[in-house]
Design a protein around this motif. Sequence first.
Motif: not given
Lengths: 291, 239
Positions: A163, A166-167, A169-170, A173-174, A176-179, A181-184, B74, B77, B91, B105, B155
Amino acid sequence: MATYLVSMLNGLAMGSLLFAIALGLSLVFGMMDVLNLAHGAVYLVGAYVAVALVADGGGLAVFVLAVLAAAAAGAVLGGGLAALTRAIPHHLDQALLTLGVALTVAELLSVAFGNEVHSIAAPAAVAGSVTVAGETYPVYRLLVIGFGMVLAVAVYVLVERSQLGSVIRATVADRPMVSALGINTGRVLVGVFGAGAALAAVAGVLAGPILGAQPGLDERVLLLALVVVVIGGLGSVRGALLGALVIGQVQAVGAALVPEYASFLIFAAMALVLLLRPAGLLPAAGTAVRV
Amino acid sequence: MTDLLTVRGLRGGYAGTTVLDGVDFTVPAGTLVALLGRNGAGKTTFVHAVMGMLKPYAGSIRIGGDELAGAPAHIVARNGVAIVPQGRRVFAPLTVEENLRIAARRPAGAQAPNAWTATRIYELMPRLAERRTHRGDQLSGGEQQMLAIGRALLQNPRLLLLDEPSDGLAPTVVDQVAELLETLRGEGITAVLVEQDLHLAFRLADEVAVMQKGRIVHRGTTADFRRDRGRAHTLLGVG
Ligand SMILES: Nc1ncnc2c1ncn2[C@@H]1O[C@H](COP(=O)(O)OP(=O)(O)OP(=O)(O)O)[C@@H](O)[C@H]1O
Ligand SMILES: [Mg+2]
């Protein structure tokens, strides 16, 4: 034939070390578009940790201690660099900052350890040689190759199968999009920066018995790692592995065949790759060429 | 009805330029508000500002009473906002499964009985289940859009921001997306739908807002907006 076997093994050992060094450089570049020019200096810190602790050989335990100390120093340096660069908005300023750190660290090391060439002995227990296909070959280098293989598998499992991977690699790739999703992603960045720098410092210890330690080694290593990243493709684990293996072979076999041109060969290889595949051999998907 | 999203005097843009020129905008809980406007009006910029992907210069963004203007994405979100971005942005190197897993989540607060899970997403969009092990960049545009919507739903957001979900899709695929969004509407989601496809917007939205040069120049019910063709024409350049 047997001489080429020795060259190939040397190339594999070099490739293993280059993979450990280039991995962090590549992932950090993929995540924040910033080249960490202090990466070579972090490697050199590892090499001098080896000089300080195990220069004259010694037990395996001390060597392992040196590896752990280098990993800790590398992680701290990497985490610090991540925090510093994050506080600065522009890419050029970030790159200049890492250059400043690189020069400062190199200068401090040369003040502390002098400008002479230090050689580092392999731990006594693994300092001998074995016969491989009729040629004697140092056990230590075989162990370095083994380390490279274990590292490659471990990193593959972590990055491609977990997991956290995945974070990562994401985020390459992108981001701002990962952010969103609530991920710091700032923390992801500090983690990868720190882990990558720890690996580079560990490589500095492991390469000690092969390359030694001296001023200027940081720049040579940084340059090689850059070539590896460019050949393999930015932000890609598999690319870093393939690039490291290619450059390891080109360097070692080139040195055996045409010693006078060996140093040009790696740049010829890079030029060839760039000509045929500008994004590198195995670029991370979804990341366009951005240089 | 209480507003879930309340935006007041929002100003923002890129590198000092002003794109959002004082936006006032609300979304009542349980309603779907369409945000219309010509290309370059500032719709995506607005949505990004609400999501925290763009730091506004000034103004207030309240979500369920919490002030979130200037908070990083984040944090926004985690306060219950999710985005289906323009261009989908799934992705590429991750499989469908991995794309969904990193988004999962649990809903804020107590156990919600009908919380979104990967299983429910796959039930709703069987196509995604079939393509589970395929990478993001191996999907068709429609599949990517489904994945982007599934990723946002996982989410378990209170507020869903949809930025042109029909963009670049064949008419039949737009229809599938529309059906999906209609199902979600039936579940009572609260959403902002940015759309160029007026048929889709009218079919889904309770209310319509129009943005022009970074300001909201019209706000009303969908039925009212549809009745006045002249207004639609002057505001959007369509009949
Ligand atoms: N990253 C950026 N950097 C600089 N300017 C930008 C950036 N993104 C958008 N703009 C500018 O901001 C303005 C508003 O763009 P925005 O993408 O918000 O419009 P939009 O209403 O979403 O348009 P569309 O319907 O085409 O998606 C445009 O003039 C655009 O050129
Ligand atoms: Mg837009």
